[in-house]
Write a protein that holds these residues in place. Structure first.
Motif, PDB file in Angstrom:
ATOM      1  N   ARG A 151       0.829  -1.411  -0.031  1.00 29.33           N
ATOM      2  CA  ARG A 151      -0.005  -0.073  -0.031  1.00 29.33           C
ATOM      3  C   ARG A 151       0.875   1.185  -0.042  1.00 29.33           C
ATOM      4  O   ARG A 151       0.623   2.295  -0.579  1.00 29.33           O
ATOM      5  N   LEU A 152       1.902   1.336   0.985  1.00 32.00           N
ATOM      6  CA  LEU A 152       2.753   2.319   0.984  1.00 32.00           C
ATOM      7  C   LEU A 152       3.466   2.543  -0.670  1.00 32.00           C
ATOM      8  O   LEU A 152       3.573   3.636  -0.879  1.00 32.00           O
ATOM      9  N   GLN A 153       3.956   1.345  -1.077  1.00 25.73           N
ATOM     10  CA  GLN A 153       4.582   1.554  -2.214  1.00 25.73           C
ATOM     11  C   GLN A 153       3.636   2.058  -3.418  1.00 25.73           C
ATOM     12  O   GLN A 153       3.957   2.817  -4.286  1.00 25.73           O
ATOM     13  N   SER A 154       2.275   1.485  -3.312  1.00 23.95           N
ATOM     14  CA  SER A 154       1.430   2.197  -4.203  1.00 23.95           C
ATOM     15  C   SER A 154       1.063   3.668  -4.092  1.00 23.95           C
ATOM     16  O   SER A 154       0.906   4.329  -4.820  1.00 23.95           O
ATOM     17  N   LYS A 155       1.077   4.060  -3.030  1.00 27.17           N
ATOM     18  CA  LYS A 155       0.960   5.487  -2.835  1.00 27.17           C
ATOM     19  C   LYS A 155       2.112   6.177  -3.145  1.00 27.17           C
ATOM     20  O   LYS A 155       2.161   7.407  -3.660  1.00 27.17           O
ATOM     21  N   LEU A 156       3.358   5.560  -2.922  1.00 25.65           N
ATOM     22  CA  LEU A 156       4.533   6.327  -3.307  1.00 25.65           C
ATOM     23  C   LEU A 156       4.644   6.502  -4.987  1.00 25.65           C
ATOM     24  O   LEU A 156       4.989   7.401  -5.500  1.00 25.65           O
ATOM     25  N   ASP A 157       4.158   5.411  -5.662  1.00 28.60           N
ATOM     26  CA  ASP A 157       4.016   5.600  -7.087  1.00 28.60           C
ATOM     27  C   ASP A 157       3.101   6.422  -7.599  1.00 28.60           C
ATOM     28  O   ASP A 157       3.517   7.302  -8.410  1.00 28.60           O
ATOM     29  N   ALA A 158       1.787   6.571  -6.793  1.00 31.35           N
ATOM     30  CA  ALA A 158       0.898   7.584  -7.191  1.00 31.35           C
ATOM     31  C   ALA A 158       1.504   9.006  -6.950  1.00 31.35           C
ATOM     32  O   ALA A 158       1.392   9.932  -7.580  1.00 31.35           O
ATOM     33  N   ALA A 159       2.117   9.123  -5.840  1.00 30.56           N
ATOM     34  CA  ALA A 159       3.060  10.331  -5.514  1.00 30.56           C
ATOM     35  C   ALA A 159       3.593  10.945  -6.446  1.00 30.56           C
ATOM     36  O   ALA A 159       4.010  11.902  -7.061  1.00 30.56           O
ATOM     37  N   GLN A 161       4.168   9.684  -9.666  1.00 29.08           N
ATOM     38  CA  GLN A 161       3.227  10.081 -10.809  1.00 29.08           C
ATOM     39  C   GLN A 161       2.892  11.550 -10.800  1.00 29.08           C
ATOM     40  O   GLN A 161       3.041  12.342 -11.853  1.00 29.08           O
ATOM     41  N   GLN A 162       2.308  11.906  -9.515  1.00 29.68           N
ATOM     42  CA  GLN A 162       1.869  13.469  -9.428  1.00 29.68           C
ATOM     43  C   GLN A 162       2.853  14.195  -9.641  1.00 29.68           C
ATOM     44  O   GLN A 162       3.005  15.422 -10.146  1.00 29.68           O
ATOM     45  N   LEU A 163       3.939  14.039  -8.887  1.00 31.45           N
ATOM     46  CA  LEU A 163       5.092  14.837  -9.126  1.00 31.45           C
ATOM     47  C   LEU A 163       5.711  14.792 -10.377  1.00 31.45           C
ATOM     48  O   LEU A 163       6.187  16.014 -10.650  1.00 31.45           O
ATOM     49  N   GLU A 164       5.684  13.936 -11.166  1.00 35.89           N
ATOM     50  CA  GLU A 164       6.360  13.884 -12.521  1.00 35.89           C
ATOM     51  C   GLU A 164       5.430  14.892 -13.365  1.00 35.89           C
ATOM     52  O   GLU A 164       5.858  15.354 -14.178  1.00 35.89           O
ATOM     53  N   LYS A 165       3.972  14.563 -13.107  1.00 33.16           N
ATOM     54  CA  LYS A 165       3.200  15.549 -13.979  1.00 33.16           C
ATOM     55  C   LYS A 165       3.481  17.085 -13.615  1.00 33.16           C
ATOM     56  O   LYS A 165       3.288  17.993 -14.262  1.00 33.16           O
ATOM     57  N   TYR A 166       3.748  17.074 -12.143  1.00 31.04           N
ATOM     58  CA  TYR A 166       3.800  18.395 -11.614  1.00 31.04           C
ATOM     59  C   TYR A 166       5.057  19.163 -12.405  1.00 31.04           C
ATOM     60  O   TYR A 166       5.117  20.283 -12.889  1.00 31.04           O
ATOM     61  N   ILE A 167       6.311  18.337 -12.406  1.00 32.12           N
ATOM     62  CA  ILE A 167       7.459  18.722 -13.003  1.00 32.12           C
ATOM     63  C   ILE A 167       7.328  18.921 -14.464  1.00 32.12           C
ATOM     64  O   ILE A 167       7.966  20.004 -15.120  1.00 32.12           O
ATOM     65  N   GLN A 168       6.652  18.165 -15.111  1.00 31.36           N
ATOM     66  CA  GLN A 168       6.365  18.317 -16.683  1.00 31.36           C
ATOM     67  C   GLN A 168       5.646  19.581 -16.756  1.00 31.36           C
ATOM     68  O   GLN A 168       5.902  20.414 -17.771  1.00 31.36           O
ATOM     69  N   GLN A 169       4.596  20.012 -16.049  1.00 26.21           N
ATOM     70  CA  GLN A 169       3.692  21.215 -16.170  1.00 26.21           C
ATOM     71  C   GLN A 169       4.767  22.466 -15.874  1.00 26.21           C
ATOM     72  O   GLN A 169       4.613  23.289 -16.617  1.00 26.21           O
ATOM     73  N   GLU A 170       5.542  22.250 -14.744  1.00 24.10           N
ATOM     74  CA  GLU A 170       6.306  23.217 -14.437  1.00 24.10           C
ATOM     75  C   GLU A 170       7.252  23.486 -15.684  1.00 24.10           C
ATOM     76  O   GLU A 170       7.623  24.751 -15.915  1.00 24.10           O
ATOM     77  N   GLU A 171       7.849  22.364 -16.026  1.00 27.13           N
ATOM     78  CA  GLU A 171       8.995  22.588 -17.299  1.00 27.13           C
ATOM     79  C   GLU A 171       8.302  23.290 -18.341  1.00 27.13           C
ATOM     80  O   GLU A 171       8.846  24.282 -19.035  1.00 27.13           O
TER      81      GLU A 171
END
Length: 368
Positions: A151-159, A161-171
């Motif tokens: 469950r923690l790994q799943s939450k980490l993966d989701a986080a 993915q959100q961080l990657e989307k945020y980085i892409q958006q910021e870039e």
């Protein structure tokens, strides 16, 4: 169809093992003669299977109730047929390990111990049950740790993915902002030079030729800027940017006055680059919208703040304050924990003010 009987997320890791265990239990029960009789054995197996099925789909109190009922049923079966059938307690030990409640897991572990003690009461000379009992009691804890880790790994993966989307958006925003601020000014220079060349082409071909040379040079600069912006933000000197601004305003027929109050502070590369880009955007707006004849850039240090103000005597830019240019300048200053304001200048036109808090390294002064 199988998804309605067995949870989809458990099929890969548990379905085969559960099928093998259930089939073996049914075979051992039905192939053994006992006081229960065939109907009694079938009834207990049905109760066992019902508890097993409930345990597959729930992780709350229903799971605990199903596991306790299943362990009690298994204890009855083992008492009348064969104590060694308690080994199938692993089925419910596995299920309770997937519970979200530590309290429920503790109750089930105690029930496992009670089940073994009741069945093996009077057979204490058979020590084989001890390691099996201990392993079954530890099994739910191991499963709980594994499931929690998943469950923690799943939450980490989701986080992530959100961080990657945020980085892409910021870039994307960074590239869009820098293209607007950096390349926009260069293209403005090309536009102004092209207009001058068209005016001189008939009256003074030599002067038109010089303007065309400037257009060629500026075009090469624009191409270089595109490459740099796509790869990463380059360092831009504030002093160099102000000199470049002087040439741009001169080309547009706008007089520039630069007022420096004291020695400039030593800024970090990111800080100086951000300030330089903000100055670039402000002066580009002046050329585009102000219709000004005079512009003043004031650089000063006040109360541990490095202040850059840009004023013009044009028609005013307040109506364009919500545009992309002002927003990008505001975002740049916010990223540096500074402030950005735009207002009417006392002499008409627009006044842009940027204030950057100086850090420890910014308190040192550069020698002239």
């Amino acid at each position: 169809m199988i998804f309605k009987i067995y949870p989809k997320d458990l099929i890969k890791n548990y379905l085969l093992l559960d099928v093998i265990a259930i089939v073996n239990l049914i075979y051992n029960v039905l192939s053994s003669s006992s006081k229960l009789g065939l109907l009694g054995s079938l009834l207990l197996l049905l109760i066992f299977l019902a508890c097993f099925c409930i345990g597959l789909w729930y992780r709350n109190g229903y799971l605990l109730a199903a596991v306790l009922a299943g362990l009690a049923t298994l204890a009855v079966i083992s008492s009348f047929i064969d104590p060694k059938l308690l080994i199938y307690g692993f089925i419910f030990a596995d299920q309770i390990g997937r519970s979200h409640s530590k309290r429920h897991i503790g109750i089930a572990i105690a029930a496992i111990a009670i089940m073994f003690i009741l069945v093996y009461w009077g057979r204490m000379d058979d020590f084989l049950f001890l390691p099996i009992m201990i392993v079954q009691m530890l099994f739910p804890i191991c499963i709980y740790i594994m499931e929690k880790s998943k469950r923690l790994q799943s939450k980490l993966d989701a986080a992530n993915q959100q961080l990657e989307k945020y980085i892409q958006q910021e870039e994307r925003q960074r590239i869009a902002r820098d293209l607007h601020d950096t390349l926009g000014q260069t293209l403005m220079m090309i536009k102004l030079k092209s207009e001058l060349a068209s005016k001189w082409v008939d009256r003074n071909p030599l002067q038109a030729k010089e303007e065309l040379k400037d257009i060629l040079y500026t075009s090469r600069v624009a191409l270089k800027q595109v490459r740099e912006l796509v790869s990463d933000m380059k360092f831009i000197s504030l002093e160099h940017e102000i000199e470049h601004t002087r040439k741009l305003l001169q080309t547009a027929g706008i007089e520039l006055e630069i007022v420096k109050d004291g020695m400039p502070p030593l800024l970090a590369s990111v800080e100086e680059t951000m300030m330089a880009l903000a100055v670039r955007e402000a002066t580009t707006n002046i050329v585009k919208h102000s219709q000004a004849k005079h512009c003043t850039i004031r650089l000063e240090t006040l109360d541990n703040l490095y202040c850059v103000s840009i004023t013009d005597d044009g028609v005013g830019l307040l109506q364009a304050a919500a545009g992309n240019g002002f927003q990008s300048m505001k975002e740049r200053m916010q990223a540096l924990h500074g402030t950005f304001t735009v207002d009417s200048s006392p002499d008409g036109g627009t006044a842009v003010s940027m204030q950057l808090p100086l850090r420890q390294h910014g308190k040192e002064r550069l020698a002239t």
